[in-house]
Design an enzyme around this catalytic site. Sequence first.
Site, mmCIF file in Angstrom:
data_model
loop_
_atom_site.group_PDB
_atom_site.id
_atom_site.type_symbol
_atom_site.label_atom_id
_atom_site.label_comp_id
_atom_site.label_asym_id
_atom_site.label_seq_id
_atom_site.Cartn_x
_atom_site.Cartn_y
_atom_site.Cartn_z
ATOM 1 C CB CYS A 1 -0.989 -0.012 1.162
ATOM 2 S SG CYS A 1 -0.260 0.120 2.815
ATOM 3 C CG HIS B 1 -4.836 0.777 3.781
ATOM 4 N ND1 HIS B 1 -3.990 0.114 2.921
ATOM 5 C CD2 HIS B 1 -5.858 1.241 3.013
ATOM 6 C CE1 HIS B 1 -4.490 0.146 1.693
ATOM 7 N NE2 HIS B 1 -5.614 0.828 1.724
ATOM 8 C CG ASP C 1 -6.778 2.580 -1.050
ATOM 9 O OD1 ASP C 1 -5.636 2.307 -1.463
ATOM 10 O OD2 ASP C 1 -7.299 1.997 -0.082
#
Length: 745
Positions: free
Chosen positions: A276, A340, A363
């Site tokens: 991520c 995250h 994202d």
Amino acid sequence: MEALAVDVVYFYPKENAQTHNTFKFEAVNEEGPKTTIVRRGQPFSGVVRFTRPYDVNNDLVQLVFTLGDKPTLDTQGAMFVKREVVADKHSWSARLTNLENDTLSFEVSTPVTTPVGSWTLRVVTRRKDSEAREIYDFEQDFYILFNPWNPDDLTYMEDTNLLQEYVLNDVGKVWVGPLKTTRGKPWFYGQFDAVVLPACMFMLDRAEMPFHQRGDPVKMARVISRIVNSNDDGGVLIGRWDGQYEDGTAPSEWTGSVDILQQYLESQAEVPYGQCWVFAGVVTTVCRALGIPSRVVSNFVSAHDANSSLTVDKYYTETMEELEFDPNNPEGADSIWNYHVWNDVWMTRPDLPPGYGGWQAIDATPQEASAGMYQCGPAPLEAIKQGVIGLNFDVEFMLSSVNADLMRWRISPESESRYSVVDTNSYHIGRMILTKKPFVFDPIGDADREDITNLYKHREGTASERIALLNGVRHSERAKRYYEVATNLQNDMKFKLRELDTVPIGKPFRIAVDIQNTSDQILPVTRRLLRPHLLQHGNSDGKRLPYGRLTGDGLGGSRLGGRNIKAVLSATSVFYNGVRADVVKKVEGKIFVGPGKKEQIGIQISADEYLPKLVEYCNMKISAMAIVDETKQSWADDDDFQVLRPSINIKFNEDLVIDEPTAAVLSFVNPLDKTLTGCEFRLTSSGVLGRTIRLAIDDVPARGLVSGQLPVQPSKLGNISFVATFKSKEIMDINGAATVEVLEG
């Protein structure tokens, strides 16, 4: 007389770059043919020289700018160069600014909605009294970008000073790690490197984004969130989280985005591997290169709500053994990531009601599909904060990520729903949301950390925070059902898992649970001893007691509110996305707690027990579960922490002078009682020749000094930043950074 023939066209790349805030792009400053990089909605200057003098009364000169191979009204600007032009922010125009014999100077204005990309230019000339034409194709690269300095641009940021950070800063931090040991990982964005804009164009073409949509930052940001991952369409990075990276580059080895984008452009294939924070680093590079203000955002602790219930649900058997799946959702279980990382991008939202412009979350890490593809956002932060889930795009998913309630469920055959609520936790998810503070870069500390939790959610536990979450629940039938089942539970036993702060690698740690009995009931109890050598416990004054020995004044019988408790404690190595790797230690036993009494149970875990089972980033999870025999009350809790590793120290033995070779000395102490093998340093900087230098070093003995000298040659004056990583077979994700001034020779 024949039509004018063009000798040369020139766009003053450096001069235009100064007024258009594109002066940092390497392609503008390199030797040889210059690349022109300008921003839309703002005039730029050019000049054309002909092979004969220009006849102002009879010669016509037309400039035709085109994006893509099938021009439309939106992707082509055709205009004659004129003396008198009324500039219009929605139209193309070219104004004659000077004429000297065979040389014509002009100023081009572009619409503020111009699609961004690599444009071509054709100069067409003819005489007024003839249809015969001469055509000249300008063969150098010509880029038009978003213009966040222009109040009419959809990317405009009112505080233009912040654009020095969110568009022009090419080095930053990504905050990673469990909540209590978060650290800023330096990242080299490098958006001005010569390879980045061509890589961005290749990405957008690979995503098959229509050229006419490339002027809309909303659509552009959504496509970027899709094409940086490789799930749908041959995007930039292949995501992997299992520690098996032998056929590519481990995510922890990357020092920045440019090496990734260069490999993607040159191979025209997906790059292995990313996670991520790597995805988010590349997204910021791409957005800043194109002119969209962007920042990296880290959420500690982050939820993945797999079934749109606005809850994160954990399930346990009747005996409180945790299930690894969701019995109510065959498509996948909810998960909790230690952290995250995603991105915020800045833009106006004309597609939404007023009040939802500004920062938007996107994202690029694939978790689930949105509109059939792995993309997420842009979701307005204001909508996430207020729980307005009906707005574009993916507000519900982001709301769950930062504000879902954690619910634990136990199989209960007597319950109508087959499950009873063990507990609910409204504080666990979205504990802290961080980004880099503008204008500050702290290579070795956290002075550049900015907490932006308040932009994503109201203060935890306040009425506004609860209302925002319940706003989302109100619009979701599935969420309503989950929240209707969950009720406030009244129980007479209180449990608290003691959280661990820091554990240096190679040191032992202890799991401990505090237990308090608040009951005044009279119940018959039978005292049962703990299994010997499994659990430690202590009495209410904190005094340590021997293994297996319990407090109490009798050996059973009826006692006032006494409780027999079965407890299970465990430690597990985990990947940062919450996936369990190996159980390090798990023990269980029973303990009696008298009325009004407090006890503590715990287990000790040595370095020899956990070191062989550590996985990348050295994350650990401690878990505790308990069931009360008499009341069937159940309880469970867990906590994540990271075994701490050292940082790389970067030093130079002499002053850095431009164009003069020197050496960077990288070092740290091996924290393990074992030899490090397969060792390699990687050092990256935009201010040195070669950009990224790698150096393999010899094996390092236990507790020995890890050191290497890497040759560097500064190529830029002023302050330049270095980002370093280290890997070995025994330990990885060691990094460091430094900022050094380069002097004149």
